[in-house]
Design an enzyme around this catalytic site. Sequence first.
Site, PDB file in Angstrom:
ATOM      1  N   CYS A   1       8.457 -47.058 -29.853  1.00 21.56           N
ATOM      2  CA  CYS A   1       9.691 -47.560 -29.153  1.00 21.56           C
ATOM      3  C   CYS A   1      10.723 -46.538 -29.298  1.00 21.56           C
ATOM      4  O   CYS A   1       9.651 -45.206 -28.616  1.00 21.56           O
ATOM      5  CB  CYS A   1      10.370 -48.327 -30.565  1.00 21.56           C
ATOM      6  SG  CYS A   1       9.019 -49.527 -31.348  1.00 21.56           S
ATOM      7  N   MET A   2      11.175 -45.898 -28.920  1.00 21.29           N
ATOM      8  CA  MET A   2      12.985 -45.159 -29.168  1.00 21.29           C
ATOM      9  C   MET A   2      12.324 -43.875 -29.891  1.00 21.29           C
ATOM     10  O   MET A   2      12.331 -43.040 -29.457  1.00 21.29           O
ATOM     11  CB  MET A   2      13.975 -45.014 -28.616  1.00 21.29           C
ATOM     12  CG  MET A   2      14.984 -44.166 -28.269  1.00 21.29           C
ATOM     13  SD  MET A   2      16.938 -44.740 -28.655  1.00 21.29           S
ATOM     14  CE  MET A   2      16.823 -45.772 -27.221  1.00 21.29           C
ATOM     15  N   ASP A   3      12.268 -44.339 -31.265  1.00 22.53           N
ATOM     16  CA  ASP A   3      11.557 -43.347 -31.597  1.00 22.53           C
ATOM     17  C   ASP A   3      11.151 -42.784 -32.954  1.00 22.53           C
ATOM     18  O   ASP A   3      10.996 -42.651 -33.454  1.00 22.53           O
ATOM     19  CB  ASP A   3      13.287 -43.039 -33.205  1.00 22.53           C
ATOM     20  CG  ASP A   3      14.080 -43.420 -32.732  1.00 22.53           C
ATOM     21  OD1 ASP A   3      14.687 -43.286 -31.496  1.00 22.53           O
ATOM     22  OD2 ASP A   3      15.118 -44.776 -32.665  1.00 22.53           O
TER      23      ASP A   3
ATOM     24  N   ARG B   1       1.939 -17.678  -7.854  1.00 23.44           N
ATOM     25  CA  ARG B   1       2.968 -18.819  -8.541  1.00 23.44           C
ATOM     26  C   ARG B   1       2.100 -19.647  -9.674  1.00 23.44           C
ATOM     27  O   ARG B   1       2.749 -20.945  -9.285  1.00 23.44           O
ATOM     28  CB  ARG B   1       4.557 -19.846  -7.884  1.00 23.44           C
ATOM     29  CG  ARG B   1       4.710 -18.427  -7.023  1.00 23.44           C
ATOM     30  CD  ARG B   1       5.486 -19.256  -6.401  1.00 23.44           C
ATOM     31  NE  ARG B   1       5.529 -21.164  -5.785  1.00 23.44           N
ATOM     32  CZ  ARG B   1       5.031 -20.434  -4.337  1.00 23.44           C
ATOM     33  NH1 ARG B   1       4.785 -19.567  -3.933  1.00 23.44           N
ATOM     34  NH2 ARG B   1       5.118 -22.255  -4.177  1.00 23.44           N
TER      35      ARG B   1
ATOM     36  N   ARG C   1       8.857 -30.866   1.413  1.00 29.52           N
ATOM     37  CA  ARG C   1       9.896 -31.076   0.447  1.00 29.52           C
ATOM     38  C   ARG C   1      11.099 -30.062   0.878  1.00 29.52           C
ATOM     39  O   ARG C   1      11.778 -30.085   1.991  1.00 29.52           O
ATOM     40  CB  ARG C   1       8.818 -30.979  -0.347  1.00 29.52           C
ATOM     41  CG  ARG C   1       9.450 -31.738  -1.919  1.00 29.52           C
ATOM     42  CD  ARG C   1       9.157 -31.347  -2.562  1.00 29.52           C
ATOM     43  NE  ARG C   1       8.241 -29.923  -3.728  1.00 29.52           N
ATOM     44  CZ  ARG C   1       8.116 -30.048  -4.947  1.00 29.52           C
ATOM     45  NH1 ARG C   1       7.587 -30.830  -5.919  1.00 29.52           N
ATOM     46  NH2 ARG C   1       7.999 -28.338  -4.998  1.00 29.52           N
TER      47      ARG C   1
ATOM     48  N   HIS D   1       4.542 -24.159  -0.232  1.00 28.47           N
ATOM     49  CA  HIS D   1       4.010 -24.542  -1.351  1.00 28.47           C
ATOM     50  C   HIS D   1       2.780 -25.728  -0.961  1.00 28.47           C
ATOM     51  O   HIS D   1       3.716 -26.398   0.184  1.00 28.47           O
ATOM     52  CB  HIS D   1       5.318 -25.434  -2.331  1.00 28.47           C
ATOM     53  CG  HIS D   1       4.777 -26.210  -3.618  1.00 28.47           C
ATOM     54  ND1 HIS D   1       3.814 -24.965  -4.964  1.00 28.47           N
ATOM     55  CD2 HIS D   1       4.870 -26.705  -4.083  1.00 28.47           C
ATOM     56  CE1 HIS D   1       4.445 -25.932  -5.159  1.00 28.47           C
ATOM     57  NE2 HIS D   1       4.698 -27.243  -5.294  1.00 28.47           N
TER      58      HIS D   1
ATOM     59  N   TYR E   1       7.931 -53.968 -31.556  1.00 35.98           N
ATOM     60  CA  TYR E   1       8.703 -55.079 -30.584  1.00 35.98           C
ATOM     61  C   TYR E   1       7.825 -55.927 -29.286  1.00 35.98           C
ATOM     62  O   TYR E   1       7.196 -55.312 -28.823  1.00 35.98           O
ATOM     63  CB  TYR E   1       9.228 -54.336 -29.577  1.00 35.98           C
ATOM     64  CG  TYR E   1      10.700 -53.801 -30.312  1.00 35.98           C
ATOM     65  CD1 TYR E   1      11.322 -54.145 -30.899  1.00 35.98           C
ATOM     66  CD2 TYR E   1      11.053 -52.329 -29.617  1.00 35.98           C
ATOM     67  CE1 TYR E   1      12.802 -53.256 -31.599  1.00 35.98           C
ATOM     68  CE2 TYR E   1      12.266 -51.645 -30.105  1.00 35.98           C
ATOM     69  CZ  TYR E   1      12.818 -52.183 -31.078  1.00 35.98           C
ATOM     70  OH  TYR E   1      13.801 -51.845 -31.899  1.00 35.98           O
TER      71      TYR E   1
HETATM   72  C1  LIG Z   1       7.279 -23.680  -5.171  1.00 30.31           C
HETATM   73  C2  LIG Z   1       6.443 -24.123  -7.199  1.00 30.31           C
HETATM   74  N1  LIG Z   1       5.946 -22.805  -6.836  1.00 30.31           N
HETATM   75  C3  LIG Z   1       4.764 -23.349  -8.061  1.00 30.31           C
HETATM   76  C4  LIG Z   1       5.324 -24.222  -8.803  1.00 30.31           C
HETATM   77  C5  LIG Z   1       3.588 -24.410 -10.166  1.00 30.31           C
HETATM   78  O1  LIG Z   1       3.242 -24.909  -9.439  1.00 30.31           O
HETATM   79  P1  LIG Z   1       1.633 -25.282 -10.558  1.00 30.31           P
HETATM   80  O2  LIG Z   1       2.392 -26.179 -12.047  1.00 30.31           O
HETATM   81  O3  LIG Z   1       1.338 -26.553 -10.027  1.00 30.31           O
HETATM   82  O4  LIG Z   1       1.360 -24.518 -10.866  1.00 30.31           O
HETATM   83  C6  LIG Z   1       5.701 -24.735  -8.641  1.00 30.31           C
HETATM   84  C7  LIG Z   1       5.738 -26.731  -9.411  1.00 30.31           C
HETATM   85  O5  LIG Z   1       5.628 -27.582  -8.839  1.00 30.31           O
HETATM   86  C8  LIG Z   1       6.799 -25.377  -7.525  1.00 30.31           C
HETATM   87  O6  LIG Z   1       7.362 -26.599  -7.254  1.00 30.31           O
END
Ligand SMILES: Cc1ncc(COP(=O)(O)O)c(C=O)c1O
Length: 372
Positions: A309-311, A221, A133, A165, A262
Amino acid sequence: MLRTEAVIDLSAIRDNVASMAAGTAAEVMAVVKADGYGHGLVPAARAALAGGATWLGTAIVHEALALRAAGITAPLLSWLWTPGEAEMVRRAIAADIDVSVSSQWQLDAVTAGVRESGYTARVHLKIDTGLSRNGCYVDDWPELVAATAKAQAAGEVIVVGVWSHFAYADEPGHPTIGKQIAAFRAALDVAARAGVEPQLRHLANSAATLTRPDAHFDLVRPGIAVYGLAPVAGDFGLTPAMTLRAAAALVKRVRAGEGVSYGHEYTTARDTTLVLVPLGYADGVPRAASNVGPVWVNGSRFTVSGRVCMDQIVVDVGDLSVSAGDEVVLFGPGSRGEPTAQDWADAVGTIHYEIVTRVGPRVQRTYVGGTP
Ligand SMILES: Cc1ncc(COP(=O)(O)O)c(C=O)c1O
């Protein structure tokens, strides 16, 4: 009761971060992208910092600048930007926001900005270790690292981090996890040989923070776990922070055989009570929840009746006593017996990330358990 409301428990966010911080020697970057996963960017950030996060992470630069504009001075990293955003990135660098660099054009954009502005850029070089990615492909890494080393020697950039990641951290034991850790170490070696030795190496999302101490390196993270949702099965002592609720807008007694919403995909089986709930797909209730989404009305659990529905949605509550204005909960921590975001994800075939992140701007956020 408000018409619609996402009640955000800031003490849950704070405590979730504190418990992850207690479980690692690494620093914690709380990921607050996508409006704090729907919980509110600035309040979520403040609560995460109160819980011991020392860094905040955002996908886009605008989010990081919004944090600075709110007076947040903690270190920030922002990682997803396009050529058209070079000017925003320049502003971010001037606001002491770290930016991620995955390619030569990004390094060039950063150094061009630095030459104009005189600021030194703090960058985190991203290596793609197998997610395919964002991040620099392994074949291109030596060249990017060499160019970055030059920019560092010229005083244009400081390489604060090298990072990557995971693709499969939410499946503990998956063979790609170990492979990505090994690829990350190899990329760090290549960088070190070129003279790039970052202060922070970081790889772990929530799942790896909770299950793979060998992936913690210098900083973790977590995103989703900050908000109390576990990305893998198990009890990690997390508390979901968001409750999505609404006031019943209309309650009516109808006869058996009435088609509901709907397309009449639901028909009342007997004389019954229908409750109209003022939340719809424009508010983030998945349309796929038609006839399957769980709803909690006055302490009992029901299912969305007919199409979303939308709302609005309609819920057949049988003979339950309900009045207009009564509380209807779509999901919460589950402590009162209400459905959870995981229940919603299971019902509609998605992940809880999507359930909380999609709660729309019409839904008022109400903060409890701390100062937003
Ligand atoms: C680059 C990166 N680091 C950390 C995270 C945190 O991931 P998670 O919410 O699975 O802990 C994300 C979320 O997608 C991310 O894109």
